[in-house]
Design a protein around this motif. Structure first.
Motif, PDB file in Angstrom:
ATOM      1  N   VAL A  11     -71.207 -33.933   4.265  1.00 16.07           N
ATOM      2  CA  VAL A  11     -70.938 -33.287   2.974  1.00 16.07           C
ATOM      3  C   VAL A  11     -72.227 -32.833   2.283  1.00 16.07           C
ATOM      4  O   VAL A  11     -72.290 -31.699   1.780  1.00 16.07           O
ATOM      5  CB  VAL A  11     -70.069 -34.178   2.063  1.00 16.07           C
ATOM      6  N   THR A  25     -72.736 -28.948   1.373  1.00 15.00           N
ATOM      7  CA  THR A  25     -72.968 -28.576  -0.025  1.00 15.00           C
ATOM      8  C   THR A  25     -74.297 -27.835  -0.173  1.00 15.00           C
ATOM      9  O   THR A  25     -74.377 -26.832  -0.890  1.00 15.00           O
ATOM     10  CB  THR A  25     -72.942 -29.831  -0.919  1.00 15.00           C
ATOM     11  N   ASP A  82     -73.890 -24.281   1.014  1.00 10.24           N
ATOM     12  CA  ASP A  82     -73.176 -23.503   0.007  1.00 10.24           C
ATOM     13  C   ASP A  82     -74.103 -23.131  -1.151  1.00 10.24           C
ATOM     14  O   ASP A  82     -74.155 -21.973  -1.575  1.00 10.24           O
ATOM     15  CB  ASP A  82     -71.967 -24.286  -0.497  1.00 10.24           C
ATOM     16  N   HIS A  83     -74.862 -24.104  -1.650  1.00 15.42           N
ATOM     17  CA  HIS A  83     -75.790 -23.832  -2.760  1.00 15.42           C
ATOM     18  C   HIS A  83     -76.866 -22.834  -2.347  1.00 15.42           C
ATOM     19  O   HIS A  83     -77.260 -21.975  -3.137  1.00 15.42           O
ATOM     20  CB  HIS A  83     -76.434 -25.127  -3.261  1.00 15.42           C
TER      21      HIS A  83
END
Length: 98
Positions: free
Chosen positions: A58, A62, A65-66
């Motif tokens: 995760v 994440t 994505d950021h």
């Protein structure tokens, strides 16, 4: 495999973006940028495929994505293909229940 729709969806998405350069990124930012994102996603896809505990990834998911958002990159083609895949799978599941 993981009995998790979010992780299955992430795997499908990474399958698209990690295998084929996203055409929306390519149109807006050029092929080199699309290939760079593809390589980043390919690494994540491989880690997810090997993982028996995807929850541990995760933070990597994440961060990816950021990173896309910070660079102003929208892999819209890969996202659209992912949604279409989920829609087709849900229609197939509905049909199988009949």
């Amino acid at each position: 495999r993981w009995q998790s729709l979010p992780f299955a969806t992430s795997f499908v998405y990474l399958g698209f973006i990690g295998t084929i350069p996203d055409t929306l990124i390519e149109r807006k930012f050029g092929k080199p940028q699309a290939l760079e994102v593809m390589q980043e996603a390919s690494w994540l896809k491989a880690r997810l495929a090997e993982s028996s505990s995807p929850q541990a990834l995760v933070p990597n998911l994440t961060a990816f994505d950021h990173s896309l958002k910070a660079r102003g990159l929208n892999p819209g083609t890969s996202a659209d293909l992912t949604v279409a895949t989920l829609f087709a799978a849900s229609l197939q599941a509905l049909e199988e229940r009949r």
